[in-house]
Design a protein around this motif. Structure first.
Motif, PDB file in Angstrom:
ATOM      1  N   VAL A   5       7.066  57.396 -13.807  1.00 44.66           N
ATOM      2  CA  VAL A   5       7.448  56.022 -13.471  1.00 44.66           C
ATOM      3  C   VAL A   5       6.337  55.350 -12.671  1.00 44.66           C
ATOM      4  CG1 VAL A   5       9.922  56.519 -13.463  1.00 44.66           C
ATOM      5  CG2 VAL A   5       8.635  56.683 -11.338  1.00 44.66           C
ATOM      6  N   VAL A   7       6.169  52.290  -9.902  1.00 47.26           N
ATOM      7  CA  VAL A   7       6.991  51.460  -9.034  1.00 47.26           C
ATOM      8  C   VAL A   7       6.086  50.449  -8.349  1.00 47.26           C
ATOM      9  CG1 VAL A   7       8.662  51.468  -7.145  1.00 47.26           C
ATOM     10  CG2 VAL A   7       8.479  53.463  -8.641  1.00 47.26           C
ATOM     11  N   HIS A  47       4.790  56.268  -7.491  1.00 49.33           N
ATOM     12  CA  HIS A  47       5.102  56.946  -8.756  1.00 49.33           C
ATOM     13  C   HIS A  47       6.282  57.900  -8.596  1.00 49.33           C
ATOM     14  CE1 HIS A  47       1.623  55.122 -10.553  1.00 49.33           C
ATOM     15  NE2 HIS A  47       0.955  55.445  -9.465  1.00 49.33           N
ATOM     16  N   LEU A  49      10.492  57.968  -6.728  1.00 46.77           N
ATOM     17  CA  LEU A  49      11.563  57.374  -5.926  1.00 46.77           C
ATOM     18  C   LEU A  49      12.385  58.479  -5.263  1.00 46.77           C
ATOM     19  CD1 LEU A  49      12.850  54.406  -8.154  1.00 46.77           C
ATOM     20  CD2 LEU A  49      11.454  54.305  -6.093  1.00 46.77           C
ATOM     21  N   GLY A  77      12.696  49.548 -17.988  1.00 42.81           N
ATOM     22  CA  GLY A  77      12.845  49.832 -16.563  1.00 42.81           C
ATOM     23  C   GLY A  77      13.940  49.000 -15.932  1.00 42.81           C
ATOM     24  N   SER A  79      14.796  46.452 -12.063  1.00 42.22           N
ATOM     25  CA  SER A  79      14.321  45.832 -10.826  1.00 42.22           C
ATOM     26  C   SER A  79      15.504  45.647  -9.892  1.00 42.22           C
ATOM     27  CB  SER A  79      13.715  44.450 -11.110  1.00 42.22           C
ATOM     28  OG  SER A  79      12.633  44.553 -11.988  1.00 42.22           O
ATOM     29  N   VAL A 109      10.620  48.868 -11.343  1.00 39.43           N
ATOM     30  CA  VAL A 109      10.405  50.242 -11.783  1.00 39.43           C
ATOM     31  C   VAL A 109      10.198  50.260 -13.291  1.00 39.43           C
ATOM     32  CG1 VAL A 109      11.348  52.586 -11.831  1.00 39.43           C
ATOM     33  CG2 VAL A 109      11.924  51.047  -9.926  1.00 39.43           C
ATOM     34  N   VAL A 111       9.715  52.715 -16.385  1.00 38.42           N
ATOM     35  CA  VAL A 111       9.982  54.114 -16.717  1.00 38.42           C
ATOM     36  C   VAL A 111       9.299  54.452 -18.041  1.00 38.42           C
ATOM     37  CG1 VAL A 111      11.777  55.838 -17.140  1.00 38.42           C
ATOM     38  CG2 VAL A 111      12.223  53.960 -15.535  1.00 38.42           C
TER      39      VAL A 111
END
Length: 140
Positions: A5, A7, A47, A49, A77, A79, A109, A111
């Motif tokens: 991911v 971010v 990268h 969470l 992704g 938000s 984010v 993905v």
């Protein structure tokens, strides 16, 4: 499973605020983020969470997180927005309704792997009676 991911975190810095304190607020929720100061805002890249997920579990707000992630979800992704004042204290507080006068912390984010749904399940698993549901049990 491997998670891939990107971010992006953006937080405005108002004239009445200290830039380093806004950067600290971002780091409190995303300690692995690389933080940069830009004109009138903090921009950070991460990268993972994992720490944010830990906070969601500790604060027992997994259902709220899933609801907020779903509101601004795309095929690539999701938000969400966070209250900056709470972030100063290391607390996750989703921004709903009108933006705060200090501005909200916007998190985007992207993905790549696995799917968006699988990643959301990883950081904020579905719950039953307020407790995370075992992913193996959900497949039955």
């Amino acid at each position: 499973m491997i998670y891939s991911v990107d971010v992006r975190i953006v937080a405005p810095v108002r004239d009445t605020e200290v830039t380093d304190r806004v950067a600290d607020a971002v780091r409190n929720l995303f300690p692995n983020a690389e933080v940069a100061h830009e004109s009138g805002r903090i921009v950070a890249e991460a990268h993972s969470l994992d720490h944010f997920s830990d906070l969601l579990h500790e604060q027992a707000i997994l259902d709220t997180a899933r609801r907020e992630f779903g509101k601004r979800r795309t095929e690539d992704g999701f938000s969400f927005a966070l209250k900056k004042q709470a972030a100063f204290r290391g607390v996750v507080n989703f921004a709903v309704g009108n933006p705060d006068e200090l501005g909200d912390v916007e998190v985007h984010v992207a993905v790549r792997e696995p799917t968006v749904e699988e990643f959301v399940d990883h950081i904020a698993p579905p719950t039953e009676d307020g407790r995370p549901v075992d992913p193996d049990r959900r497949r039955e």
